[in-house]
Design a protein around this motif. Structure first.
Motif, PDB file in Angstrom:
ATOM      1  N   LEU A  72      32.372  42.497  47.108  1.00  0.00           N
ATOM      2  CA  LEU A  72      32.267  43.000  45.820  1.00  0.00           C
ATOM      3  C   LEU A  72      30.867  43.464  45.515  1.00  0.00           C
ATOM      4  N   GLU A  73      30.040  42.447  45.898  1.00  0.00           N
ATOM      5  CA  GLU A  73      28.306  42.837  45.666  1.00  0.00           C
ATOM      6  C   GLU A  73      28.099  44.040  46.087  1.00  0.00           C
ATOM      7  N   SER A  74      28.618  44.645  47.175  1.00  0.00           N
ATOM      8  CA  SER A  74      28.321  45.808  47.878  1.00  0.00           C
ATOM      9  C   SER A  74      28.673  47.166  46.993  1.00  0.00           C
ATOM     10  N   ILE A  75      30.246  46.702  46.563  1.00  0.00           N
ATOM     11  CA  ILE A  75      30.800  47.674  45.917  1.00  0.00           C
ATOM     12  C   ILE A  75      30.144  47.965  44.483  1.00  0.00           C
ATOM     13  N   PHE A  76      29.946  46.874  43.792  1.00  0.00           N
ATOM     14  CA  PHE A  76      29.198  47.040  42.607  1.00  0.00           C
ATOM     15  C   PHE A  76      27.705  47.029  42.603  1.00  0.00           C
ATOM     16  N   SER A  77      26.974  47.058  43.497  1.00  0.00           N
ATOM     17  CA  SER A  77      25.695  47.257  43.809  1.00  0.00           C
ATOM     18  C   SER A  77      24.917  46.130  43.118  1.00  0.00           C
ATOM     19  N   ILE A  78      25.482  44.786  43.459  1.00  0.00           N
ATOM     20  CA  ILE A  78      24.503  43.894  42.831  1.00  0.00           C
ATOM     21  C   ILE A  78      23.924  43.070  43.964  1.00  0.00           C
ATOM     22  N   PRO A  79      22.758  42.926  43.871  1.00  0.00           N
ATOM     23  CA  PRO A  79      21.912  42.443  44.739  1.00  0.00           C
ATOM     24  C   PRO A  79      21.776  41.027  45.051  1.00  0.00           C
ATOM     25  N   GLY A  80      22.883  40.439  45.369  1.00  0.00           N
ATOM     26  CA  GLY A  80      23.027  39.100  45.725  1.00  0.00           C
ATOM     27  C   GLY A  80      22.928  38.786  47.262  1.00  0.00           C
ATOM     28  N   ILE A  81      23.512  37.334  47.414  1.00  0.00           N
ATOM     29  CA  ILE A  81      23.701  37.184  49.106  1.00  0.00           C
ATOM     30  C   ILE A  81      24.461  37.768  49.818  1.00  0.00           C
ATOM     31  N   LEU A 134      24.748  33.131  42.306  1.00  0.00           N
ATOM     32  CA  LEU A 134      24.923  32.015  41.476  1.00  0.00           C
ATOM     33  C   LEU A 134      25.372  32.208  40.212  1.00  0.00           C
ATOM     34  N   GLN A 135      24.583  33.281  39.581  1.00  0.00           N
ATOM     35  CA  GLN A 135      25.029  33.679  38.093  1.00  0.00           C
ATOM     36  C   GLN A 135      26.329  34.398  38.411  1.00  0.00           C
ATOM     37  N   LEU A 136      26.782  35.325  39.129  1.00  0.00           N
ATOM     38  CA  LEU A 136      28.103  35.927  39.325  1.00  0.00           C
ATOM     39  C   LEU A 136      29.188  34.725  39.693  1.00  0.00           C
ATOM     40  N   THR A 137      28.886  33.707  40.536  1.00  0.00           N
ATOM     41  CA  THR A 137      29.959  32.804  40.712  1.00  0.00           C
ATOM     42  C   THR A 137      30.168  31.939  39.674  1.00  0.00           C
ATOM     43  N   PHE A 138      29.017  31.708  38.658  1.00  0.00           N
ATOM     44  CA  PHE A 138      29.297  30.735  37.597  1.00  0.00           C
ATOM     45  C   PHE A 138      29.952  31.428  36.496  1.00  0.00           C
ATOM     46  N   LEU A 139      29.739  32.580  36.284  1.00  0.00           N
ATOM     47  CA  LEU A 139      30.614  33.602  35.204  1.00  0.00           C
ATOM     48  C   LEU A 139      32.019  33.711  35.826  1.00  0.00           C
ATOM     49  N   THR A 140      32.131  33.683  36.938  1.00  0.00           N
ATOM     50  CA  THR A 140      33.596  33.677  37.766  1.00  0.00           C
ATOM     51  C   THR A 140      34.362  32.585  37.512  1.00  0.00           C
ATOM     52  N   ASN A 165      40.660  41.446  46.962  1.00  0.00           N
ATOM     53  CA  ASN A 165      39.722  41.770  45.928  1.00  0.00           C
ATOM     54  C   ASN A 165      39.033  43.184  45.953  1.00  0.00           C
ATOM     55  N   PHE A 166      38.683  43.592  47.172  1.00  0.00           N
ATOM     56  CA  PHE A 166      38.153  44.779  47.231  1.00  0.00           C
ATOM     57  C   PHE A 166      38.864  46.146  46.941  1.00  0.00           C
ATOM     58  N   TRP A 167      40.248  45.812  47.191  1.00  0.00           N
ATOM     59  CA  TRP A 167      41.180  47.109  46.713  1.00  0.00           C
ATOM     60  C   TRP A 167      41.293  47.057  45.216  1.00  0.00           C
ATOM     61  N   VAL A 168      41.348  45.971  44.621  1.00  0.00           N
ATOM     62  CA  VAL A 168      41.589  45.715  43.193  1.00  0.00           C
ATOM     63  C   VAL A 168      40.193  46.397  42.547  1.00  0.00           C
ATOM     64  N   ALA A 169      39.051  46.133  43.248  1.00  0.00           N
ATOM     65  CA  ALA A 169      37.812  46.547  42.529  1.00  0.00           C
ATOM     66  C   ALA A 169      37.672  47.812  42.685  1.00  0.00           C
ATOM     67  N   LEU A 170      38.145  48.762  43.719  1.00  0.00           N
ATOM     68  CA  LEU A 170      38.025  50.154  43.974  1.00  0.00           C
ATOM     69  C   LEU A 170      39.161  50.499  42.842  1.00  0.00           C
ATOM     70  N   VAL A 171      40.330  50.194  42.784  1.00  0.00           N
ATOM     71  CA  VAL A 171      41.099  50.613  41.784  1.00  0.00           C
ATOM     72  C   VAL A 171      40.539  50.511  40.315  1.00  0.00           C
ATOM     73  N   ILE A 189      30.510  41.674  34.575  1.00  0.00           N
ATOM     74  CA  ILE A 189      31.706  41.063  34.250  1.00  0.00           C
ATOM     75  C   ILE A 189      32.902  41.827  34.837  1.00  0.00           C
ATOM     76  N   TRP A 190      32.665  42.914  35.672  1.00  0.00           N
ATOM     77  CA  TRP A 190      33.868  43.577  36.457  1.00  0.00           C
ATOM     78  C   TRP A 190      34.059  42.950  37.684  1.00  0.00           C
ATOM     79  N   PRO A 191      32.871  42.774  38.550  1.00  0.00           N
ATOM     80  CA  PRO A 191      33.284  41.873  39.542  1.00  0.00           C
ATOM     81  C   PRO A 191      33.825  40.495  39.550  1.00  0.00           C
ATOM     82  N   ALA A 192      33.134  39.861  38.168  1.00  0.00           N
ATOM     83  CA  ALA A 192      33.661  38.590  37.804  1.00  0.00           C
ATOM     84  C   ALA A 192      35.021  38.687  37.724  1.00  0.00           C
ATOM     85  N   LEU A 193      35.616  39.601  36.962  1.00  0.00           N
ATOM     86  CA  LEU A 193      37.052  39.672  36.603  1.00  0.00           C
ATOM     87  C   LEU A 193      37.867  39.859  37.732  1.00  0.00           C
ATOM     88  N   VAL A 194      37.409  40.446  38.900  1.00  0.00           N
ATOM     89  CA  VAL A 194      37.981  40.639  39.984  1.00  0.00           C
ATOM     90  C   VAL A 194      38.189  39.557  40.688  1.00  0.00           C
TER      91      VAL A 194
END
Length: 315
Positions: free
Chosen positions: A257-266, A99-105, A144-150, A182-187
């Motif tokens: 993206l949560e898996s890529i950036f190791s964010i323990p969300g849903i 929810l916090q990541l979604t709100f920031l995005t 999104n996942f490609w942009v995150a990895l790049v 901030i990085w997954p939120a920007l992506v």
């Protein structure tokens, strides 16, 4: 709309429950293979006992009934069958993170997309419009996942820096949380704002051609009043529609993206549960996402009438 809410939930629960029973793999195999004492050959009797203990030998209607009852009696699906943690604890721990990541995005996307969409409409077929169209088309086209990895690769190679490995709570360390989120939120915001900016542009172009807008110009009203009070408000209905759908999509679209950036969300919880075939966790988290999507769509329908008084649900 409210009456359709519950049949849709019911059909979604059937689809989710059925999908969990046809996917390859068995949680009993995962549990027995991870048990140090049972690291050797697993007998058929051990396998049967584990399945009986987990309730997987019950008829499917019985399993479905138990799961649905646990969803409505406050247990939110019971317990994880792998580590026996209550689903209520899992949801209470993971849902605020997503929810916090979604709100920031959403805050980033809304604050960027509305001004860009309005500017593109006001300067149609001029360089600001071309810039907005190029940026938004790229945001819609790139996964999104490609942009995150790049992004991670560029930060490591160019700046010799990577996002923090460990997640911290926003209330404990706001700065550390921001560096992580901030990085997954920007992506996510790039794709989110691309949709919104294009819809805002097209809706504003349509509204600016209306007679009442031309009348407002002829009266000598300032551009700020015409755009803000007359044009933008009437152009917001398709934008609100898209925002509700996109916001609901964010809650379910953060899985990778949560898996890529190791964010323990849903999202990361769903990935971990799918890896271990933890049926109750997958089912309950998926149903939570369905509930949120349906709820947000219902809220969007109500907001229509608040934005445009001409819209009424009384007839």
């Amino acid at each position: 709309r409210l009456l359709l809410f519950f049949p849709t939930l019911f059909l979604a629960s059937l689809a989710i429950f059925g999908a969990m029973r046809v996917i390859p793999g068995d949680v009993a195999d995962v549990i027995l293979s991870s048990d140090e004492e049972g690291a050797g050959a697993v007998s058929a009797e051990q396998y049967r006992q584990v399945r009986e203990h987990l309730g997987l030998t019950d008829p499917l209607p019985v399993q479905y009934g138990k799961w649905i009852w646990s969803m409505v009696n406050g247990e939110f699906g019971g317990r994880s069958i792998v580590d026996r943690e209550d689903l209520s604890s899992i949801i209470a721990r993971r849902f605020p993170v997503t929810l916090q990541l979604t709100f920031l995005t959403a805050m980033i996307a809304i604050s960027v997309s509305l001004p860009l969409g309005v500017a593109a409409a006001l300067y149609q077929n001029r360089w600001p419009d071309y810039v907005v169209r190029v940026v938004t088309i790229a945001g819609l086209s790139l996964p999104n996942f490609w942009v995150a990895l790049v992004l991670i690769l560029l930060m490591v190679i160019v700046f010799s820096w990577a996002p923090p490995l460990f997640y911290v709570n926003i209330w404990d360390d706001p700065q550390g949380w921001m560096l992580k989120a901030i990085w997954p939120a920007l992506v996510l915001a790039w794709g989110f704002s691309s949709y919104m900016a294009r819809v805002t542009r097209s809706s504003m172009l349509e509204v600016l051609r209306q007679d009442y807008v031309r009348t407002a110009w002829s009266k000598g009203l300032t551009e700020r009043v015409i755009i803000g009070r007359h044009a933008l408000r009437n152009a917001l209905i398709p934008v609100v529609t898209l925002s509700g759908l996109q916001l609901a999509g964010l809650l379910s679209g953060t899985i990778i993206l949560e898996s890529i950036f190791s964010i323990p969300g849903i999202g990361q919880g769903l990935v971990d549960a799918a890896t271990s075939r933890d049926y109750p966790v997958i089912q309950s988290l998926a149903m939570l996402i369905v509930f949120l999507i349906l709820g947000l769509n219902l809220i969007v329908d109500v907001i229509y009438a608040l934005i445009d008084p001409r819209i009424s649900y009384s007839h």
